[in-house]
Design a protein around this motif. Structure first.
Motif, PDB file in Angstrom:
ATOM      1  N   SER A 174      52.948   5.788 -53.209  1.00 33.94           N
ATOM      2  CA  SER A 174      53.483   6.316 -51.962  1.00 33.94           C
ATOM      3  C   SER A 174      54.113   7.689 -52.175  1.00 33.94           C
ATOM      4  O   SER A 174      54.674   7.975 -53.229  1.00 33.94           O
ATOM      5  CB  SER A 174      54.540   5.357 -51.405  1.00 33.94           C
ATOM      6  N   THR A 175      54.014   8.538 -51.160  1.00 34.57           N
ATOM      7  CA  THR A 175      54.676   9.844 -51.191  1.00 34.57           C
ATOM      8  C   THR A 175      55.774   9.908 -50.135  1.00 34.57           C
ATOM      9  O   THR A 175      56.197  10.981 -49.733  1.00 34.57           O
ATOM     10  CB  THR A 175      53.658  10.971 -50.950  1.00 34.57           C
TER      11      THR A 175
ATOM     12  N   LEU B 208      54.556  16.287 -54.439  1.00 30.87           N
ATOM     13  CA  LEU B 208      54.007  14.954 -54.653  1.00 30.87           C
ATOM     14  C   LEU B 208      52.981  14.597 -53.583  1.00 30.87           C
ATOM     15  O   LEU B 208      51.977  13.940 -53.857  1.00 30.87           O
ATOM     16  CB  LEU B 208      55.148  13.929 -54.647  1.00 30.87           C
ATOM     17  N   LYS B 209      53.216  15.063 -52.360  1.00 27.69           N
ATOM     18  CA  LYS B 209      52.329  14.712 -51.252  1.00 27.69           C
ATOM     19  C   LYS B 209      51.097  15.598 -51.179  1.00 27.69           C
ATOM     20  O   LYS B 209      49.984  15.117 -50.931  1.00 27.69           O
ATOM     21  CB  LYS B 209      53.097  14.788 -49.934  1.00 27.69           C
ATOM     22  N   TYR B 210      51.268  16.897 -51.422  1.00 29.71           N
ATOM     23  CA  TYR B 210      50.171  17.828 -51.183  1.00 29.71           C
ATOM     24  C   TYR B 210      49.526  18.379 -52.457  1.00 29.71           C
ATOM     25  O   TYR B 210      48.428  18.926 -52.400  1.00 29.71           O
ATOM     26  CB  TYR B 210      50.660  18.994 -50.321  1.00 29.71           C
ATOM     27  N   PHE B 211      50.207  18.256 -53.595  1.00 28.83           N
ATOM     28  CA  PHE B 211      49.658  18.756 -54.858  1.00 28.83           C
ATOM     29  C   PHE B 211      49.842  17.675 -55.919  1.00 28.83           C
ATOM     30  O   PHE B 211      50.618  17.824 -56.861  1.00 28.83           O
ATOM     31  CB  PHE B 211      50.355  20.053 -55.279  1.00 28.83           C
ATOM     32  N   LYS B 212      49.119  16.581 -55.767  1.00 28.63           N
ATOM     33  CA  LYS B 212      49.367  15.382 -56.563  1.00 28.63           C
ATOM     34  C   LYS B 212      49.145  15.569 -58.056  1.00 28.63           C
ATOM     35  O   LYS B 212      49.676  14.820 -58.860  1.00 28.63           O
ATOM     36  CB  LYS B 212      48.495  14.238 -56.054  1.00 28.63           C
ATOM     37  N   ALA B 213      48.335  16.523 -58.430  1.00 35.05           N
ATOM     38  CA  ALA B 213      48.036  16.684 -59.853  1.00 35.05           C
ATOM     39  C   ALA B 213      48.670  17.942 -60.435  1.00 35.05           C
ATOM     40  O   ALA B 213      48.244  18.437 -61.462  1.00 35.05           O
ATOM     41  CB  ALA B 213      46.530  16.719 -60.074  1.00 35.05           C
ATOM     42  N   LYS B 214      49.689  18.461 -59.764  1.00 34.36           N
ATOM     43  CA  LYS B 214      50.320  19.691 -60.226  1.00 34.36           C
ATOM     44  C   LYS B 214      51.763  19.422 -60.645  1.00 34.36           C
ATOM     45  O   LYS B 214      52.570  18.946 -59.864  1.00 34.36           O
ATOM     46  CB  LYS B 214      50.311  20.754 -59.121  1.00 34.36           C
TER      47      LYS B 214
ATOM     48  N   LYS C  64      55.189  18.050 -62.715  1.00 33.43           N
ATOM     49  CA  LYS C  64      55.746  16.734 -62.990  1.00 33.43           C
ATOM     50  C   LYS C  64      55.696  15.843 -61.757  1.00 33.43           C
ATOM     51  O   LYS C  64      56.145  16.224 -60.690  1.00 33.43           O
ATOM     52  CB  LYS C  64      57.192  16.870 -63.474  1.00 33.43           C
ATOM     53  N   GLN C  65      55.161  14.640 -61.926  1.00 32.10           N
ATOM     54  CA  GLN C  65      55.041  13.703 -60.816  1.00 32.10           C
ATOM     55  C   GLN C  65      55.903  12.460 -61.022  1.00 32.10           C
ATOM     56  O   GLN C  65      55.795  11.503 -60.277  1.00 32.10           O
ATOM     57  CB  GLN C  65      53.576  13.278 -60.667  1.00 32.10           C
ATOM     58  N   ASN C  66      56.721  12.468 -62.044  1.00 31.60           N
ATOM     59  CA  ASN C  66      57.429  11.238 -62.388  1.00 31.60           C
ATOM     60  C   ASN C  66      58.321  10.727 -61.278  1.00 31.60           C
ATOM     61  O   ASN C  66      59.063  11.480 -60.648  1.00 31.60           O
ATOM     62  CB  ASN C  66      58.293  11.447 -63.637  1.00 31.60           C
ATOM     63  N   TYR C  67      58.238   9.419 -61.060  1.00 27.16           N
ATOM     64  CA  TYR C  67      59.229   8.744 -60.231  1.00 27.16           C
ATOM     65  C   TYR C  67      60.312   8.244 -61.175  1.00 27.16           C
ATOM     66  O   TYR C  67      60.113   7.317 -61.949  1.00 27.16           O
ATOM     67  CB  TYR C  67      58.613   7.562 -59.489  1.00 27.16           C
ATOM     68  N   THR C  68      61.439   8.898 -61.166  1.00 28.07           N
ATOM     69  CA  THR C  68      62.527   8.494 -62.059  1.00 28.07           C
ATOM     70  C   THR C  68      63.810   8.377 -61.272  1.00 28.07           C
ATOM     71  O   THR C  68      64.866   8.370 -61.796  1.00 28.07           O
ATOM     72  CB  THR C  68      62.702   9.504 -63.206  1.00 28.07           C
TER      73      THR C  68
ATOM     74  N   TRP D 210      59.642   9.268 -48.949  1.00 31.23           N
ATOM     75  CA  TRP D 210      60.957   9.231 -49.577  1.00 31.23           C
ATOM     76  C   TRP D 210      61.513   7.804 -49.598  1.00 31.23           C
ATOM     77  O   TRP D 210      61.504   7.100 -48.603  1.00 31.23           O
ATOM     78  CB  TRP D 210      61.929  10.135 -48.826  1.00 31.23           C
ATOM     79  N   GLY D 211      61.993   7.401 -50.745  1.00 33.44           N
ATOM     80  CA  GLY D 211      62.579   6.077 -50.887  1.00 33.44           C
ATOM     81  C   GLY D 211      61.573   4.983 -51.163  1.00 33.44           C
ATOM     82  O   GLY D 211      61.949   3.847 -51.439  1.00 33.44           O
ATOM     83  N   LYS D 212      60.282   5.310 -51.084  1.00 32.35           N
ATOM     84  CA  LYS D 212      59.248   4.301 -51.315  1.00 32.35           C
ATOM     85  C   LYS D 212      58.329   4.682 -52.472  1.00 32.35           C
ATOM     86  O   LYS D 212      57.268   4.089 -52.648  1.00 32.35           O
ATOM     87  CB  LYS D 212      58.426   4.087 -50.042  1.00 32.35           C
ATOM     88  N   GLU D 213      58.751   5.687 -53.254  1.00 28.27           N
ATOM     89  CA  GLU D 213      57.951   6.045 -54.418  1.00 28.27           C
ATOM     90  C   GLU D 213      57.913   4.855 -55.376  1.00 28.27           C
ATOM     91  O   GLU D 213      58.875   4.101 -55.479  1.00 28.27           O
ATOM     92  CB  GLU D 213      58.539   7.254 -55.152  1.00 28.27           C
ATOM     93  N   THR D 214      56.816   4.700 -56.043  1.00 25.77           N
ATOM     94  CA  THR D 214      56.672   3.568 -56.947  1.00 25.77           C
ATOM     95  C   THR D 214      56.240   4.031 -58.330  1.00 25.77           C
ATOM     96  O   THR D 214      55.557   5.041 -58.474  1.00 25.77           O
ATOM     97  CB  THR D 214      55.628   2.561 -56.424  1.00 25.77           C
ATOM     98  N   ALA D 215      56.666   3.274 -59.320  1.00 25.71           N
ATOM     99  CA  ALA D 215      56.206   3.530 -60.679  1.00 25.71           C
ATOM    100  C   ALA D 215      54.749   3.106 -60.795  1.00 25.71           C
ATOM    101  O   ALA D 215      54.256   2.284 -60.022  1.00 25.71           O
ATOM    102  CB  ALA D 215      57.066   2.754 -61.678  1.00 25.71           C
ATOM    103  N   ASP D 216      54.052   3.673 -61.743  1.00 23.76           N
ATOM    104  CA  ASP D 216      52.663   3.295 -61.960  1.00 23.76           C
ATOM    105  C   ASP D 216      52.623   2.063 -62.859  1.00 23.76           C
ATOM    106  O   ASP D 216      53.282   2.035 -63.906  1.00 23.76           O
ATOM    107  CB  ASP D 216      51.904   4.447 -62.625  1.00 23.76           C
ATOM    108  N   PRO D 217      51.880   1.023 -62.485  1.00 15.51           N
ATOM    109  CA  PRO D 217      51.859  -0.201 -63.295  1.00 15.51           C
ATOM    110  C   PRO D 217      51.311   0.000 -64.701  1.00 15.51           C
ATOM    111  O   PRO D 217      51.625  -0.776 -65.601  1.00 15.51           O
ATOM    112  CB  PRO D 217      50.976  -1.155 -62.477  1.00 15.51           C
ATOM    113  N   LEU D 218      50.500   1.034 -64.903  1.00 10.93           N
ATOM    114  CA  LEU D 218      49.981   1.323 -66.236  1.00 10.93           C
ATOM    115  C   LEU D 218      50.795   2.393 -66.953  1.00 10.93           C
ATOM    116  O   LEU D 218      50.563   2.673 -68.126  1.00 10.93           O
ATOM    117  CB  LEU D 218      48.514   1.745 -66.160  1.00 10.93           C
ATOM    118  N   GLY D 219      51.740   3.007 -66.239  1.00  9.87           N
ATOM    119  CA  GLY D 219      52.651   3.943 -66.881  1.00  9.87           C
ATOM    120  C   GLY D 219      52.144   5.354 -67.044  1.00  9.87           C
ATOM    121  O   GLY D 219      52.876   6.229 -67.498  1.00  9.87           O
TER     122      GLY D 219
END
Length: 430
Positions: A83-84, A418-424, A426-430, A86-95
């Protein structure tokens, strides 16, 4: 393709992440960039929440059946969509995903994970599996081949898994019997450090900064925060310590079940890592003194801020976030235990601690071989750690509202990216 499994099985905020990152740079070891334990077990009760204390179990598998290995190992069957909002970002299950590493709390990261390659390799190898160890070896090989086009996998002979609830694995005997040359390591952190870290975590959630690396919540407000249950934190730590003590009685101080002190590791890193290398039967190298993730410097995941290398200065933060009354409460329990753990030795011997200082030792011992009762006991004993006190609204609640708005404003650029440039970047949800 057979890996020796080194399983760092602790509780949350106990220092296991540091050890897994120290193992990361060793030329003969693959270390996951995320936590990986064994599957949670719903056979005892319906698990609706995830926390240190819920039961995990190495599954029993009939390899002659037509098995769904993805479900058995808790592997997502499709590439994770995050999810992009706010407040609903999730960690990736594979990390790992594009420019995301779950354990890279501070600093930028470049990473990629080819999920299709992972599933292709796993499917092929899993069909040949004849044991649970074969199945996990298939997962390990597929994972590290798919991460960054396989640049981290060479001819390593060992793999490190780390989980902050792993000590509650219900069938540890099966781990030792099913996994070739397996080693289970328990990181023991001092009670003061454990409670301080947990308090900071709960305070950050209360004030709206959550697990973001920035901005840092001022220690003044952490210290004033008193809505968490300190006695529940102490009970959770003692409950785990008592379980480990009973496991030491059963397995002894051998090379399969190792207890080490996080404080001793950070104070005497070279001596401790040399000893752990010896116990794990791996060659000691200076790489073991530099925490890395994906062969890049790791700056820690402490809520106090980034650290360089192995730091033993975090204890200086304890009086900054704990009140005098909280420190006194902790010392009522910790002083009696610490006096029996004063020697700077690895592994740590818990057998010298008198039973009266442990948590319900006789009850845990009595039901230690009754898996269903004990699993429910541990789940209930640890569930209260997340309890908040309901009391009169404190003065700092107004600041919490303002600060949470400030945090959200600060993170607008990150959310936009995170929403518009997903591969640019740092994308970490921390």
């Amino acid at each position: 393709m057979r890996y020796k499994t080194i399983y760092i099985a602790g509780i949350n905020r106990s220092g296991g992440s540091l050890l897994s990152r120290l193992f990361d740079g060793h030329p003969d070891i693959l270390s996951y960039p995320t936590e990986l334990g064994f599957p949670t077990d719903n056979n005892f009760y319906e698990i609706t929440d995830s926390y240190s204390g819920i039961p995990q179990t190495i599954p029993n598998i009939n390899f002659n059946d037509n098995n769904d290995f993805y479900s058995i190992l808790d592997i997502p069957k499709q590439k994770h969509e995050y999810s992009t909002t706010w407040g609903k970002e999730t960690a990736d299950p594979l990390g790992v995903r594009d420019n995301y590493l779950e354990k890279n709390f501070y600093g930028n990261v470049e990473a990629h994970f080819d999920y299709n390659k992972f599933t292709g390799i796993f499917d092929k190898l899993a069909k040949k599996a004849k044991s649970i160890e074969d199945l996990y070896n298939a997962r390990h090989h597929a994972y590290f081949t798919a991460w960054d086009n396989g640049k981290h996998i060479k001819n390593q002979s060992a793999v490190v898994m780390q989980d902050s609830g792993g000590i509650y694995l219900t069938n540890i005997d099966k781990f030792f019997s099913e996994f070739h040359q397996s080693i289970l390591i328990y990181p023991l952190r001092d009670l003061m450090g454990y409670v301080a870290a947990e308090k900071v975590r709960y305070a950050r959630r209360f004030f709206g900064s959550r697990r973001f690396a920035f901005p840092q919540l001022p220690n003044y407000f952490v210290k004033q925060f008193d809505h968490y249950d300190i006695n529940a934190q102490i009970k959770g730590w003692l409950c785990a310590l008592t379980r480990v003590r009973i496991l030491q009685e059963k397995h002894g101080l051998n090379q399969q079940f190792i207890v080490y002190s996080h404080n001793i590791l950070t104070s005497y890193p070279k001596d401790t890592m040399k000893r752990l290398s010896e116990l794990c039967n791996i060659k000691y190298t200076e790489d073991l003194l530099r925490p890395t993730i994906g062969n890049k410097n790791w700056l820690g995941n402490s809520h106090y801020g980034p650290t360089k290398g192995i730091s033993n200065k975090i204890s200086a933060n304890y009086p900054k976030v704990l009140t005098k009354n909280e420190i006194s409460t902790i010392k009522l329990f910790s002083d009696n235990i610490d006096m029996h753990l004063s020697e700077h030795k690895t592994p740590v011997d818990l057998l010298s601690i008198p039973q009266k200082y442990l948590y319900e030792y006789k009850r845990q011992k009595k039901y230690f071989n009754e898996t269903e009762k004990l699993s429910l006991y541990y789940a209930l004993s640890n569930a209260t750690k997340r309890r908040y006190h309901i009391k009169q609204v404190p003065y700092y609640s107004f600041f919490a509202i303002i600060y949470s708005i400030f945090v959200r404003i600060v993170h607008i650029p990150r959310m936009f990216k995170l929403k518009y440039f997903k591969a640019k970047g740092k994308q970490n949800y921390t």
